[in-house]
Design an enzyme around this catalytic site. Sequence first.
Site, mmCIF file in Angstrom:
data_model
loop_
_atom_site.group_PDB
_atom_site.id
_atom_site.type_symbol
_atom_site.label_atom_id
_atom_site.label_comp_id
_atom_site.label_asym_id
_atom_site.label_seq_id
_atom_site.Cartn_x
_atom_site.Cartn_y
_atom_site.Cartn_z
ATOM 1 N N TYR A 106 31.299 46.332 32.367
ATOM 2 C CA TYR A 106 31.426 45.350 33.613
ATOM 3 C C TYR A 106 32.722 45.924 34.234
ATOM 4 O O TYR A 106 33.499 45.582 33.734
ATOM 5 C CB TYR A 106 30.825 44.169 33.330
ATOM 6 N N ASP A 148 40.250 49.131 32.712
ATOM 7 C CA ASP A 148 39.912 47.923 33.327
ATOM 8 C C ASP A 148 40.361 46.962 32.298
ATOM 9 O O ASP A 148 39.559 46.596 31.514
ATOM 10 C CB ASP A 148 38.427 47.793 33.752
ATOM 11 N N LYS A 191 41.934 37.628 36.642
ATOM 12 C CA LYS A 191 41.763 36.723 35.819
ATOM 13 C C LYS A 191 43.162 36.090 35.330
ATOM 14 O O LYS A 191 43.555 35.227 35.962
ATOM 15 C CB LYS A 191 40.961 37.065 34.467
HETATM 16 C C1 LIG Z 1 35.554 39.759 35.271
HETATM 17 C C2 LIG Z 1 35.662 41.372 35.383
HETATM 18 C C3 LIG Z 1 35.652 41.840 36.438
HETATM 19 C C4 LIG Z 1 35.700 41.294 37.858
HETATM 20 O O1 LIG Z 1 36.472 40.550 38.184
HETATM 21 P P1 LIG Z 1 36.241 39.476 39.466
HETATM 22 O O2 LIG Z 1 37.512 38.584 39.543
HETATM 23 O O3 LIG Z 1 35.018 38.647 38.758
HETATM 24 O O4 LIG Z 1 35.823 40.126 40.699
HETATM 25 C C5 LIG Z 1 35.884 43.457 36.471
HETATM 26 N N1 LIG Z 1 36.298 43.970 35.245
HETATM 27 C C6 LIG Z 1 36.142 43.337 33.941
HETATM 28 C C7 LIG Z 1 36.571 43.919 32.722
HETATM 29 C C8 LIG Z 1 35.860 41.898 33.964
HETATM 30 O O5 LIG Z 1 35.747 41.178 32.825
#
Ligand SMILES: *Cc1c(COP(=O)(O)O)cnc(C)c1O
Length: 427
Positions: free
Chosen positions: A144, A239, A267
């Site tokens: 994701y 990511d 995060k």
């Molecule tokens: C949480 C997450 C996102 C998205 O971040 P948001 O602040 O919710 O938009 C993207 N990539 C990874 C791997 C994530 O865990």
Amino acid sequence: MKTTKSRANFKIAQLAIPGGVNSPVRAFRSVGGDPLFIKKAKGATVEDVDGNTFIDYVLSWGPMILGHANPGVLKAIIKAAQQGTSYGAPCQAETDLANVIIQAVPSIEQVRLVNSGTEAVMSAIRLARAYTKRDKILKFDGCYHGHADHLLVKAGSGIATLGIPDTPGVPKDFARHTLTAPFNDIVATEKLIHKHAKDLAAIIVEPVAGNMGVIPPTDEFLPWLRMITQKYEIVLIFDEVITGFRVHFGGAQALYKVLPDLTCLGKIIGGGLPIGAYGGRKDIMQMIAPAGPVYQAGTLSGNPVAVAAGLETLRQLKKPGVYKELEKKSKTLAEGLGESAKAAKIPYYQTRVGSMLGGFFTEGPVTDYTSAKKSNTVQYGKFFHGMLKKGVYLAPSQFEAMLLSTTHSDSMIKQTISAARNVFKIL
Ligand SMILES: *Cc1c(COP(=O)(O)O)cnc(C)c1O
């Protein structure tokens, strides 16, 4: 367990908010039942509106690595807010946070702050496309990367949970530029790359998959991705929105010693306030406006309050021994859960990288999305509710991580293992 007030709150919320939640996984769709409404949180615990308290292993899906309402972070937030909550002009603290990130994350030479992980990834992809003058990207099934149009293809937990194959509202012409391969599968990935090398702008990967449960990379996978992207001059994007400052102070790239061209963060770097960041090689980052032609902007980007919360969080995380301690507790918990499942003869496959834990209700091994999806989600739902009744708040989906904070005490971990031992027995 009394949940009268949560249920009443949820009823009213559904009238005003689609599905009653502002992010889909918060609803208990995949485990059944109604979500709990949280009144407050402190350290490793959350309390709902009915007065039930839980040991929290969701941690707002990652940011709260120091636990909820950390006194130092609260102080930093208040101090910053008293100076005004947004300027729309540069401030010193933004540079300070940029420099902490640059010093910590090995491949980042320059960094741009944004407001969410989604925004970070979306911007990094635009940048990679501009840099390579190519359109296609390759992602891995079950990873994701936020909810930007071209990334909602085989996108893991939220979508897996809801069973939406490809979300409506994304033009086919966008999704057409997104190729997908199985995580950890070098042979399949290599085939795709050979076929599309000239059109591939970027390969994006969660270095530790955390949105289809937790799946570590094989020893070869990340080094091979680095090698092949270099060979074809494809931008490699890690990511690290979950893994950044979680599996290591320098992220998964510091842990595995594989350096991408661009990195996305979010995060933890906001200490619980909205933030995101993308950074990497200076020659690529210099293409971003106003240094270069690639447009990307934000009214609240580099928000002084979010930056202050992030700076204080990273300051505390940098203290010696923090990750060692997290590792020790996480290992105890993972082993305890695995043994409890085994004692109850429940097929269960435990994974872990640092304080990211995955527990799949299947024999395993789980190495990619296909093997993750073999999990018995009905059984997970029962486990989830059993644990909830015993005061343990897990993610309301089989395909999410279990996360620890520095405030999870040894006795809380003991309590969690003993709860699991009992719940596994009655599944
Ligand atoms: C949480 C997450 C996102 C998205 O971040 P948001 O602040 O919710 O938009 C993207 N990539 C990874 C791997 C994530 O865990």
